[in-house]
Scaffold this active site. Structure first.
Site: not given
Ligand code: ASP
Length: 306
Positions: A170, A201, A221, A224
């Site tokens: 992310t 998230d 990140t 989530g």
């Molecule tokens: N936080 C993101 C999610 O859960 C994933 C990520 O940080 O790459 O959608």
């Protein structure tokens, strides 16, 4: 007053000597380009909001990160994109989730903020909204890269389970402008092999994205589901505003709370006074910061091998 920009390109199991050098080089170059774009806005006296959108758009276009082109794939093999943006000056916010054709999800989030009375728009109606507001539409295949197809196949072959080497790619940007206002943008493809319209998230205001001039602008990140349950980004601001915590202290406390819920991850944040900080509970996090005094890009936690 000076300006500050902090960005992340996701956290995960990046360790020195394990990450292929070309992958590391691409990620560092992408972070540098995003810092260039955001810094140009801020150095010219532009707003934190414009800066975080500009930085996020560069990272969305870069297949090295899990946002826009190069996003991870759902269990069905397509890309579903989530993004959010928030202005700390007045706490206006916009978000989109489940986009499948909008090339610049962060700009769709901004359009939702500026042109609707709503905060969160979802799935094909959100794409249609973005198209009406002049945002480029592309076929879903445009977002898909061979690396992400191979990653999906590996994870499906392992029964949909992540291995310890998972990388959360992310992207996020937080900024403080010369007027002392903060803003945040976060954009993602979510988690590989996600199903059933799963939303993480990142587009949930308070969970992965939050900005408040009374405290900080924060982007997350990581896993989530844990950040949603901890309401992580807002929790950083709440600890500062209500409990008098310092920025780094608030970040560390929230990451500990997320860990207690079984999640790893990272946070970046900046205050209206221009203080910048980050933290992560994974071996690495793609990250960068810039101000009038210079810039820094990092990948690993090891202080000897940033
Ligand atoms: N936080 C993101 C999610 O859960 C994933 C990520 O940080 O790459 O959608």
């Amino acid at each position: 007053m000076s300006w500050t920009l902090v960005i992340h390109g996701g956290c995960g199991a990046m360790r020195p000597d394990h990450l292929p050098p070309e992958q590391e080089e691409c990620a560092r170059a992408g972070l540098g380009a995003a810092l260039d774009a955001g810094s140009a806005v801020l150095a010219g006296g532009g707003s934190a909001l414009d800066a975080v959108e500009a930085a996020a758009r560069v990272l969305e276009e870069d297949p090295a990160f899990n946002a826009g082109r190069g996003s991870v794939l759902t269990a069905e093999g397509r890309v579903e994109l989530d993004a959010a943006i928030m202005d700390g000056a007045d706490r206006r916010a916009g978000a989109v989730a489940g986009l499948t054709t909008t090339r610049a999800p962060v700009s769709a989030a901004r359009a939702a903020m500026e042109h609707t009375p709503h905060v969160l728009l979802t799935y094909d109606q959100a794409d249609r909204f973005a198209a009406v507001h002049g945002l480029e539409q592309v076929a879903n295949d445009w977002f898909v890269t061979p690396e992400r197809k191979a990653q999906l196949d590996r994870i499906l072959a392992a029964g949909g389970k992540f291995d310890a080497e998972v990388k959360f790619g992310t992207i996020g940007a937080v900024a403080c402008d010369v007027h002392g206002h903060v803003a945040v943008a976060t954009s993602t493809g979510g988690l590989t092999a996600k199903r059933w319209g799963r939303i993480g998230d990142s587009p949930l205001i308070g969970a992965g994205t939050y900005a408040d001039d009374r405290a900080a602008a924060v982007s997350a990140t990581g896993l989530g589901e844990a950040f949603i349950r901890a309401v992580g980004a807002h929790e950083v601001c709440a600890r500062m505003r209500l409990a008098g915590a310092g920025l780094q202290e608030a970040i560390d406390a929230v990451l500990a709370d997320v860990a207690s819920l079984g999640g790893t991850g990272g946070l970046i944040a900046v205050t209206p006074a221009g203080e910048a900080a980050w933290g992560f509970t994974t071996p690495g996090m793609y990250r960068g910061r810039a101000s009038a005094n210079g810039r820094e890009i990092g990948v690993y936690s090891d202080p000897e091998r940033r």
